[in-house]
Scaffold this active site. Structure first.
Site, PDB file in Angstrom:
ATOM      1  N   GLY A 294       0.828  -1.199   0.000  1.00  9.66           N
ATOM      2  CA  GLY A 294       0.000   0.000   0.000  1.00  9.66           C
ATOM      3  C   GLY A 294       0.858   1.242   0.000  1.00  9.66           C
ATOM      4  CB  ALA A 295       2.218   3.509   1.627  1.00  9.65           C
ATOM      5  CG  MET A 296       8.794   1.549   1.938  1.00 12.52           C
ATOM      6  SD  MET A 296       8.742   0.196   3.148  1.00 12.52           S
ATOM      7  CE  MET A 296      10.350   0.425   3.938  1.00 12.52           C
ATOM      8  CD  GLU A 297       7.884   1.569   6.935  1.00  9.65           C
ATOM      9  OE1 GLU A 297       8.376   0.679   7.649  1.00  9.65           O
ATOM     10  OE2 GLU A 297       7.036   1.347   6.052  1.00  9.65           O
TER      11      GLU A 297
ATOM     12  CG  HIS B 146       0.143   2.600   8.429  1.00  8.97           C
ATOM     13  ND1 HIS B 146      -0.390   1.440   8.951  1.00  8.97           N
ATOM     14  CD2 HIS B 146       1.407   2.261   8.038  1.00  8.97           C
ATOM     15  CE1 HIS B 146       0.500   0.472   8.899  1.00  8.97           C
ATOM     16  NE2 HIS B 146       1.602   0.947   8.330  1.00  8.97           N
ATOM     17  CD  GLU B 147       3.101   3.723   5.093  1.00  5.31           C
ATOM     18  OE1 GLU B 147       4.297   3.609   5.404  1.00  5.31           O
ATOM     19  OE2 GLU B 147       2.332   2.750   5.014  1.00  5.31           O
TER      20      GLU B 147
ATOM     21  CD  GLU C 157       4.490  -2.262   8.819  1.00  7.97           C
ATOM     22  OE1 GLU C 157       3.529  -1.467   8.805  1.00  7.97           O
ATOM     23  OE2 GLU C 157       5.522  -2.053   8.183  1.00  7.97           O
TER      24      GLU C 157
END
Length: 827
Positions: free
Chosen positions: A255-258, A289-290, A312
């Protein structure tokens, strides 16, 4: 490619102190490869042997302290190093290959305008696909990155980037980072930039998506600013990086990466078609979230991958909670969506043979390959549920106090579960260590059932627990009023196990709901009277979150064989038309359409199940004709299309370019209709090609691949199978789209010969293309609709006798367990 073991990582961390990386990338050398040079400065605490990881197309040179190393010594992505005690410098020059699987440096050419884009995804062990590194999370260092890019490109990185007079782009030196957080995104980006709290903020996407990003830029940036401000109210440590960019990138696996300072998102979050408010809330939650990861994950990082849940679970909990607080005026209660969609992801994973504790024992994660298997619904959703229960148990004030102790003690360093629990314990009198053992080190999900004893107006409520965890819950007790509405009599807190039953004054309740507020992680059941009330009067429950808890209980009962699938569908038909909470409607329809009608009812009963679903969506369409509930209408339209058993109605929509009464068809709806028509045999290659001419975008390419694979002809299936398994030309997204189209419940006889072919084909594909495609093959290309004992036996045989990549083995383990469950439910 070899995998790093925990023992090797511990040994290397004891030997090395890594200080600084200078990374230079040249992206102007062609479409297939790029040039990479890394200069690493580090200290050996003693003389010894170790290695640096890299996976090059060509290793040109490696120079240690001015002395060339033998490039032929590179084996299995490791270059051995023999070190003396003291300071060292290692320079490695390579040619690296671009990826088409979303791993390493992924390259994408936009079919809309021919523009190319590249970005890195270095999670777990993929940094070695981009530059040489000591690739483990507890060897943090400062990174200075420079990039030579084609003219007209913009380069984004973890720090503020500037273009130099010679054309190269340089990024500001980072604080101490783990190798897997390094990020570069380069291409002719369309950017919207602003400033907040003295920092530059930016959002970026492909040029072809520019109008769609511009349309939502205010919303995205408003959410970003609101989350940033809310985290600064919660956390004592300020945001630790020099800028905050969010890049929406193509063909992204997650979904995404931090990545610190440069979060990458899948660019489906740049909506090019109509979406519901719930989908907008999901995007907002992912942003939150990120951003939470900037503190928990980036500022303080796990020491080894057994603690991936620390990253997470925390970010998942904080994402939902922070949007609930910071954007309450924009979005409904986010915990409703969490309960309906995310929580089931965790609980279903927790009931499979592959389950594991939220925080597994370090010995259970001996290497990076096994760590990757734990990146699942347990580490995200179950862990977030556990943290929500922890907050309910110890109080939010003490929880945040413990979190801030954690940040202060370990900022720019690494920490473990033991550190985290110690820091929470420092802020409360509660036995956090005992809680952690019972909640984080165990597997499975408890079941809570109410038991009522008494007569007249004196009743006692006992909560029976099948399981071993302690729970803090809220119990709702309801009565019917004369009009048939459900009226709350009382809500009371309860600890499970109980010291004594709860005394209820008044007649026997019509409905008892355990876990009101959805504060714990457990399956809920009903007493006999409450179950009857739930099935008959669900829409009469006044609180939406309580209705979500009840719907989840019914879902679990279907999955566990305690409620007939048809009864669930009839309950949906009776009550969903009156539901006001969109997240509930989407969750119930999604479960009904993808699980009940496609897997849990027999082929003979499937037409009746689809007819019930069609009747339900017709009711929703009639209810929304006034235009007041566009999200609800869009959800109904999508489900009506997916459930169509005859082509006439949806074909007329496609021909007219609109649903009668609205909405007009956007690209997403047009491709959805065409895919269903393909399944039903009511379209052909010419129509698919014409639609692709109309929408030649990347999404259009995926839609065409899905439709072509769904055509019910031997020729179409043969071509789709060959594209997936006989060549390596498909990108990760085109592979997934093709696989989604291939297997259809309506085409079981046509695809039956491919069931036995799947296992050897998927095993060979995974060996060639690696974990990302292995996971996609196991998830999307698995013969999910071959629900019979022979298919199960075949899969079990291959799982037992075939050596396969761990990512594929794990996914097939889960798929076969879901197949067993479907057979039990049918029985």
């Amino acid at each position: 490619m070899s995998v790093l073991t925990r023992d090797e990582a511990q040994t290397r961390a004891q030997l090395l102190d890594v200080h600084h990386y200078t990374v230079d990338l040249d992206l102007t050398t062609g479409d297939e490869t790029f040039e990479s040079t890394s200069l690493i400065r580090f200290t050996a605490r003693a003389a010894g042997d170790t290695f640096v990881e890299l996976k090059p197309e060509t290793l040109h040179s490696a120079v240690l302290d001015g002395e060339p190393l033998d490039t032929a010594a590179l084996h299995d992505n490791r270059l051995p190093l023999t070190l003396t005690e003291g300071e060292h410098t290692l320079r490695v020059s390579t040619t690296m290959r671009y990826s088409r699987t979303g791993e390493g440096m992924h390259r994408f050419t936009d079919p809309t305008d021919g523009e190319a884009y590249v970005y890195t995804q270095l999670f777990m062990e993929d940094v070695q696909r981009v530059f040489a590194a000591f690739d483990q999370p507890d060897l943090k260092a400062v990174f200075e990155v420079s990039v030579t890019a084609p003219e007209g490109w913009t380069v984004l990185a973890n720090g503020i980037t500037e273009q130099q007079p010679d054309g190269r782009w340089t990024a500001a030196p980072t604080p101490l980072l783990s190798t897997y957080f390094v990020c570069v995104a380069a291409g002719p980006w369309h950017s919207v930039r602003t400033e907040h709290a003295g920092l530059p903020f930016g959002i970026h996407c492909r040029r072809s998506l520019a109008p769609h990003l511009d349309a939502d830029a205010d919303e995205i940036l408003d959410v970003t600013r609101a989350c940033y401000d809310r985290y600064h109210e919660k956390f004592d440590e300020p945001y630790p990086f020099d800028s905050y960019d969010q890049a929406f990138v193509p063909e992204f696996n997650a979904g995404a990466m931090e990545n610190p300072g440069l979060v990458t998102f899948r660019d489906e979050f740049v909506f090019r078609s109509a979406v519901t408010d719930t989908e907008r809330m999901t995007r907002a939650m992912v942003i939150a979230h990120e951003m939470a990861h900037m503190w928990f994950g980036d500022l303080v990082t796990l020491r080894w991958w057994d603690d991936i849940w620390l990253n997470e679970s925390f970010a998942e909990y904080m994402g939902f909670q922070t949007i609930n607080e910071a954007c309450a005026d924009r979005f409904a209660d986010t915990w409703i969506d969490f309960g309906v969609t995310r929580k089931s992801w965790g609980s279903e994973a927790d009931q499979r043979p592959s389950t594991h504790p939220v925080a597994p024992d370090p010995d259970a994660v001996p290497d990076t390959a096994s760590a990757l298997l734990n990146f699942d619904g347990i580490s995200y959703a179950k862990g977030a549920s556990a943290l929500r229960q922890l907050v309910a148990w110890m109080g939010e004030e003490d929880f945040l106090a413990g979190i801030n102790i954690h940040f202060k003690r370990h900022k720019f360093g690494n920490a473990t579960l033991a550190d985290f629990i110690d820091n929470l314990a420092a802020a409360t009198d509660r036995d956090v260590h005992g809680w952690a053992e019972q909640w984080l080190r165990t597997t499975g999900i408890d079941t809570l059932t109410p038991r009522l004893d008494g007569e007249g107006k004196q009743w006692r409520l006992t909560v029976d627990r099948d399981g071993s965890r302690p729970h803090r819950i809220r119990v709702g007790v309801y009565d019917h009023d004369p009009a048939g509405e459900l009226i709350p009599r009382e809500r009371t807190g309860a600890d499970v196990p109980q010291e004594a039953p709860i005394a209820l004054d008044g007649p026997r309740p019509a409905l008892v709901v355990l876990n009101e507020g959805d504060l714990t992680y457990a399956k809920m059941r009903f007493d006999d009277v409450s179950e009857e009330t739930a099935l008959r009067s669900l829409s009469r429950i006044p609180d939406a979150l309580t209705r979500a808890v009840v719907w989840n209980a019914l879902r679990d009962m279907v999955r566990d064989g305690e409620l007939e699938p048809a009864a669930y569908l009839e309950t949906a038909l009776a009550h969903l038309g009156e539901e006001t909470e969109l997240a509930i409607v989407q969750g119930v329809l999604g479960f009904a359409r993808t699980q009940i009608t496609d897997r849990y009812v027999s082929e003979a009963d499937r037409p009746a199940a689809l007819a019930t679903l069609t009747a339900l969506t017709r009711d929703l369409l009639r209810r929304t004709e006034d235009g007041d509930s566009p999200g609800l209408r869009l959800t109904a339209v999508r489900t009506f299309i997916d459930s169509a058993t005859t082509p006439a109605k949806i074909a007329s929509w496609l021909e007219d370019g609109t649903v009668h009464g609205g909405p007009e068809l956007d690209p997403e709806l047009r491709w959805r209709i065409l895919a269903r028509l393909a399944v039903l045999g009511a379209t052909d290659e010419a129509a698919i090609a014409a639609e692709l001419d109309r929408d030649p975008s990347a999404t259009g390419q995926e839609g065409a691949a899905r439709c072509r694979a769904a055509l019910p002809t031997p020729e179409a299936k043969k071509a789709a199978w060959s594209a997936m398994f006989d060549s390596d030309d498909l990108s990760n997204y085109l592979f997934t789209a093709t696989a989604q189209g291939f297997w259809q419940p309506e085409q079981s006889e046509l695809t039956r010969p491919y069931v036995a072919r799947f296992y050897p084909a998927a095993t060979a594909l995974a060996d060639r293309r690696g974990p990302a495609i292995a996971e996609a093959a196991g998830r999307w290309a698995f013969p999910s609709y071959a629900i019979d004992a022979d298919s199960l036996a075949l899969g079990e045989h291959h799982l037992t006798h075939d050596a396969m990549l761990p990512a594929l083995h794990r996914k097939l383990t889960d798929q076969l367990d879901d197949l067993r469950r479907a057979l039990r439910v049918r029985g």
